[in-house]
Design an enzyme around this catalytic site. Structure first.
Site, PDB file in Angstrom:
ATOM      1  N   ASP A  23      27.138  26.200  -6.880  1.00 36.77           N
ATOM      2  CA  ASP A  23      27.775  24.934  -7.001  1.00 36.77           C
ATOM      3  C   ASP A  23      29.009  25.019  -6.329  1.00 36.77           C
ATOM      4  OD1 ASP A  23      25.707  24.163  -8.608  1.00 36.77           O
ATOM      5  OD2 ASP A  23      26.909  23.993 -10.456  1.00 36.77           O
ATOM      6  N   GLY A  49      22.887  25.469 -10.874  1.00 34.59           N
ATOM      7  CA  GLY A  49      21.441  25.260 -11.161  1.00 34.59           C
ATOM      8  C   GLY A  49      20.826  24.926 -12.587  1.00 34.59           C
ATOM      9  N   LYS A  50      20.236  24.006 -12.703  1.00 35.02           N
ATOM     10  CA  LYS A  50      19.876  23.486 -14.028  1.00 35.02           C
ATOM     11  C   LYS A  50      19.300  24.659 -15.004  1.00 35.02           C
ATOM     12  CE  LYS A  50      19.428  18.914 -12.428  1.00 35.02           C
ATOM     13  NZ  LYS A  50      20.986  18.412 -12.776  1.00 35.02           N
ATOM     14  N   ALA A  52      19.467  28.043 -14.471  1.00 34.13           N
ATOM     15  CA  ALA A  52      20.434  29.010 -14.855  1.00 34.13           C
ATOM     16  C   ALA A  52      21.619  28.560 -15.742  1.00 34.13           C
ATOM     17  CB  ALA A  52      21.410  29.414 -13.238  1.00 34.13           C
ATOM     18  N   ASN A  53      21.948  27.410 -15.783  1.00 34.62           N
ATOM     19  CA  ASN A  53      22.995  26.979 -16.673  1.00 34.62           C
ATOM     20  C   ASN A  53      22.248  26.888 -17.944  1.00 34.62           C
ATOM     21  OD1 ASN A  53      24.652  26.131 -14.152  1.00 34.62           O
ATOM     22  ND2 ASN A  53      23.852  24.000 -14.362  1.00 34.62           N
ATOM     23  N   ASP A 256      22.938  20.424 -19.390  1.00 36.21           N
ATOM     24  CA  ASP A 256      22.275  21.708 -19.432  1.00 36.21           C
ATOM     25  C   ASP A 256      22.806  22.636 -20.622  1.00 36.21           C
ATOM     26  OD1 ASP A 256      20.985  21.068 -17.177  1.00 36.21           O
ATOM     27  OD2 ASP A 256      22.583  21.833 -15.941  1.00 36.21           O
TER      28      ASP A 256
HETATM   29  O1  RIB Z   1      23.245  19.910 -13.994  1.00 34.35           O
HETATM   30  C1  RIB Z   1      24.230  20.178 -13.351  1.00 34.35           C
HETATM   31  C2  RIB Z   1      23.310  21.366 -12.138  1.00 34.35           C
HETATM   32  O2  RIB Z   1      22.631  20.357 -11.222  1.00 34.35           O
HETATM   33  C3  RIB Z   1      24.350  21.840 -11.168  1.00 34.35           C
HETATM   34  O3  RIB Z   1      24.869  23.269 -11.761  1.00 34.35           O
HETATM   35  C4  RIB Z   1      23.710  21.999  -9.877  1.00 34.35           C
HETATM   36  O4  RIB Z   1      23.515  23.176  -9.546  1.00 34.35           O
HETATM   37  C5  RIB Z   1      22.237  21.043 -10.160  1.00 34.35           C
HETATM   38  O5  RIB Z   1      21.340  22.012 -10.383  1.00 34.35           O
END
Ligand code: RIB
Length: 300
Positions: A23, A49-50, A52-53, A256
């Site tokens: 990000d 990244g949704k 990964a989060n 997320d």
């Molecule tokens: O939901 C937030 C995420 O959306 C961010 O981390 C971004 O990378 C996108 O995937």
């Protein structure tokens, strides 16, 4: 002679099959209009990244969490893997593919609201056969979590595998897109936010439309509503869950945080109401800090 009986206590395993991004967040009091340049207040790069989060939120809470994802052959690869390890997410099934990792330029305005562009990169190269093979090798998976930042074909195959193997599934339709009815048959929990609900249901966000849509599908439906909390449709009855009042700094990744915390709570056998309240609290806490994963915490 002493006889030792050795029992292995198996923790529930959560597998997130999804995206990992870097990000790149710019903070400005207001975002530029067409053709306009504005000065921002600050900038930060972080892990996002949704998929990964969600994995990181579950991992930080102590769940036995695995990430199945693709990273590119760039400078972000090693730092992303190290970050997962630091956050208690297992990386044995992360694949490295030629090209760039996913990145997400993000604007956050003075009200903490975000606008995100995702450049998928390696996320588009995730392969359904390899993902399913990884799930088989991990073994005894209790929960699979998916989102829409990887090709939907992979989600179809992974969720079919889950259904065949009696694994509970959570799908977060983000970014929003219309969903195939056959796919939804393999989704136990569907968790859109307000805008995603409007896209997947092709209706406006009203309680009546939430009920109508929920009646059309077999999945259990939770709609997250930002500072308004969340709605759960329980046997034709709308249950509303309130969010605590907090100072909003940055909403990026709050949805997320909800999905990751809800996954953890389900795998720990919380009641549905407790799991939703727990997830709302984790998401609310995340909006009080800057950044995506950097705003997640295991405590408080
Ligand atoms: O939901 C937030 C995420 O959306 C961010 O981390 C971004 O990378 C996108 O995937």
């Amino acid at each position: 002679m002493k006889i030792f009986l050795y029992f292995e206590i198996m923790n529930p395993k959560i597998c997130v099959v999804g995206s990992a991004n870097i990000d790149q967040i710019s903070y400005a009091q207001r975002v530029p209009l067409d053709g306009e340049t504005v000065f921002g207040d600050s900038y930060q790069m972080g892990f996002g990244g949704k998929g990964a989060n969600q994995a990181v939120m579950a991992g930080l809470l102590g769940a036995d969490t695995y990430m199945i994802a693709c990273l590119g052959t760039d400078v972000y690869r090693d730092m992303t893997i190290d970050n997962f390890k630091e956050k208690n997410v297992k990386t044995d099934f992360i694949q490295i593919v030629d090209g760039s990792s996913g990145v997400a330029p993000i604007w956050v305005d003075g009200n903490g609201q975000n606008r995100i562009i995702v450049i998928s990169g390696a996320n588009d190269q995730i392969d359904s056969k390899k993902a399913i093979k990884s799930l088989g090798e991990i073994g005894n998976v209790s929960l699979i979590v998916g989102q829409a930042e990887i090709p939907m074909e992979v989600n179809y195959e992974v969720f079919k595998f889950a259904k065949r193997n009696n694994i509970t599934t959570i799908f977060n339709p983000a970014p929003g897109r219309l969903l195939d009815e056959q796919f939804l048959e393999n989704v136990d929990w569907l968790i859109p936010n307000e805008t995603e609900f409007e896209i997947i249901s092709n209706t406006n966000l009203t309680k009546e439309n939430i009920l109508k849509y929920s009646n059309k599908i077999n999945s259990k439906l939770i709609v997250t509503l930002g500072e308004e909390g969340a709605i759960f449709v329980n046997d034709d009855i709308i249950e509303e869950f309130k969010a605590p009042n907090v100072d909003v700094i940055d909403t990026t990744g709050a949805g997320d945080a909800f999905v990751g915390a809800f996954s953890f709570a389900l795998s720990e056998n919380y009641s549905v109401s407790d799991a939703i309240n727990f997830a709302i609290n984790k998401a609310s806490l995340s909006v009080t800090k800057k950044g995506t994963q950097s705003s997640y915490s295991s405590s408080e």
